[in-house]
Scaffold this motif. Structure first.
Motif, PDB file in Angstrom:
ATOM      1  N   ILE A   9      17.083  43.922 -83.310  1.00  0.00           N
ATOM      2  CA  ILE A   9      16.800  42.486 -83.249  1.00  0.00           C
ATOM      3  C   ILE A   9      16.290  42.277 -81.828  1.00  0.00           C
ATOM      4  CG2 ILE A   9      17.716  40.147 -83.401  1.00  0.00           C
ATOM      5  CD1 ILE A   9      19.896  41.250 -85.279  1.00  0.00           C
ATOM      6  N   PRO A  10      14.977  42.094 -81.644  1.00  0.00           N
ATOM      7  CA  PRO A  10      14.377  42.211 -80.309  1.00  0.00           C
ATOM      8  C   PRO A  10      14.810  41.170 -79.280  1.00  0.00           C
ATOM      9  CG  PRO A  10      12.731  41.547 -81.933  1.00  0.00           C
ATOM     10  CD  PRO A  10      13.979  41.870 -82.689  1.00  0.00           C
ATOM     11  N   GLU A  11      15.431  40.096 -79.714  1.00  0.00           N
ATOM     12  CA  GLU A  11      15.929  39.117 -78.738  1.00  0.00           C
ATOM     13  C   GLU A  11      17.156  39.633 -77.996  1.00  0.00           C
ATOM     14  OE1 GLU A  11      14.072  36.755 -82.157  1.00  0.00           O
ATOM     15  OE2 GLU A  11      15.350  38.517 -81.963  1.00  0.00           O
ATOM     16  N   VAL A  85      28.704  43.921 -79.874  1.00  0.00           N
ATOM     17  CA  VAL A  85      28.010  43.530 -81.102  1.00  0.00           C
ATOM     18  C   VAL A  85      27.471  42.108 -80.973  1.00  0.00           C
ATOM     19  CG1 VAL A  85      28.300  43.091 -83.576  1.00  0.00           C
ATOM     20  CG2 VAL A  85      29.496  45.014 -82.502  1.00  0.00           C
ATOM     21  N   ALA A  86      26.243  41.906 -81.458  1.00  0.00           N
ATOM     22  CA  ALA A  86      25.632  40.579 -81.549  1.00  0.00           C
ATOM     23  C   ALA A  86      25.174  40.366 -82.987  1.00  0.00           C
ATOM     24  CB  ALA A  86      24.446  40.467 -80.596  1.00  0.00           C
ATOM     25  N   VAL A  87      25.536  39.209 -83.574  1.00  0.00           N
ATOM     26  CA  VAL A  87      25.181  38.859 -84.944  1.00  0.00           C
ATOM     27  C   VAL A  87      24.289  37.627 -84.906  1.00  0.00           C
ATOM     28  CG1 VAL A  87      26.038  38.157 -87.216  1.00  0.00           C
ATOM     29  CG2 VAL A  87      27.385  39.755 -85.812  1.00  0.00           C
ATOM     30  N   ASP A  88      23.132  37.716 -85.529  1.00  0.00           N
ATOM     31  CA  ASP A  88      22.191  36.589 -85.578  1.00  0.00           C
ATOM     32  C   ASP A  88      22.741  35.521 -86.522  1.00  0.00           C
ATOM     33  OD1 ASP A  88      20.052  34.834 -85.771  1.00  0.00           O
ATOM     34  OD2 ASP A  88      18.560  36.391 -86.146  1.00  0.00           O
ATOM     35  N   GLN A 111      23.904  46.906 -69.477  1.00  0.00           N
ATOM     36  CA  GLN A 111      24.303  45.537 -69.773  1.00  0.00           C
ATOM     37  C   GLN A 111      23.650  45.133 -71.091  1.00  0.00           C
ATOM     38  OE1 GLN A 111      23.859  42.911 -66.193  1.00  0.00           O
ATOM     39  NE2 GLN A 111      22.846  44.699 -65.337  1.00  0.00           N
ATOM     40  N   LEU A 112      24.140  44.045 -71.693  1.00  0.00           N
ATOM     41  CA  LEU A 112      23.522  43.549 -72.913  1.00  0.00           C
ATOM     42  C   LEU A 112      23.262  42.056 -72.769  1.00  0.00           C
ATOM     43  CD1 LEU A 112      22.607  44.696 -75.641  1.00  0.00           C
ATOM     44  CD2 LEU A 112      24.754  43.864 -76.614  1.00  0.00           C
ATOM     45  N   LEU A 113      22.016  41.676 -73.024  1.00  0.00           N
ATOM     46  CA  LEU A 113      21.616  40.272 -73.021  1.00  0.00           C
ATOM     47  C   LEU A 113      21.683  39.769 -74.454  1.00  0.00           C
ATOM     48  CD1 LEU A 113      20.447  37.757 -71.601  1.00  0.00           C
ATOM     49  CD2 LEU A 113      18.183  38.666 -72.139  1.00  0.00           C
ATOM     50  N   ILE A 114      22.512  38.760 -74.675  1.00  0.00           N
ATOM     51  CA  ILE A 114      22.699  38.172 -75.996  1.00  0.00           C
ATOM     52  C   ILE A 114      22.296  36.701 -75.899  1.00  0.00           C
ATOM     53  CG2 ILE A 114      24.361  37.675 -77.823  1.00  0.00           C
ATOM     54  CD1 ILE A 114      26.026  40.025 -76.450  1.00  0.00           C
TER      55      ILE A 114
END
Length: 185
Positions: A9-11, A85-88, A111-114
């Motif tokens: 998920i490219p965002e 984890v990131a869920v759209d 790092q993770l950008l959410i």
């Protein structure tokens, strides 16, 4: 040079800042506005939060804040490791209900950008894990929300914790995605 890697998920973007070391230790610019802006990322961070999870297998999430207090997050691990984890949860998104994950660790220095519009959660992979994350909106109790971390409809592939995951009472009774009316479009 800071590395930026877009996930499925490219965002959602894994970011690895440079780490320069010598006999004294190391130096790193873990956030540099100009590097982010060169990647088209324009976020005005307003707050840093830090958590400590003593036990491996501790789950925090899946959390979000609804507008007008929706939050983008920049998550990094100071000590230990997490399965992040990131869920759209953006209505109308072609990836609504899909998730991406990335292992973050002090060793990997990533790092993770959410972005806002995603539910976020993590499971600790080692004892005494410390997580630091920036947010671009202040916390609002009235705007907080959650989705059940192990909702079968999401099918998140959580690592084996070697026992029963450690959860807050609130996270253990969060609604399923099917019971959730997203405030994000």
């Amino acid at each position: 040079m800071t590395g930026f890697r877009r996930l499925a998920i490219p965002e959602v973007i894994e970011i690895t800042p440079p780490k320069l070391g010598d006999h004294r230790g190391f130096f790193s610019e873990v956030f540099k506005r100009s590097a982010f802006e060169a990647e088209g990322i324009h976020i005005d961070w307003v707050q840093d939060n830090q958590s400590l999870s003593a036990e491996p297998g501790t789950v925090r999430g899946l959390h979000f804040q609804a507008p007008p207090f929706a939050q983008a997050k920049l998550v990094r691990v100071l000590r230990g490791a997490i399965h992040d984890v990131a869920v759209d949860i953006r209505k109308g998104s072609p990836t609504y209900g899909r998730w991406v994950a990335c292992e973050l660790s002090a060793e990997k220095w990533n790092q993770l950008l959410i972005p806002a519009g995603f539910a976020h959660g993590f499971m600790t992979l080692s004892p005494d894990t410390e997580v630091l994350y920036k947010v671009d909106a202040p916390y609002s109790r009235e705007s907080e929300g959650a989705i059940l971390w192990n909702d079968p409809a999401l099918g998140i592939e959580w690592p084996s914790a070697g026992g029963v995951p450690v959860l807050s009472d609130k996270d253990g009774v969060a609604p399923l995605l099917a019971e959730f009316d997203s405030p994000f479009t």
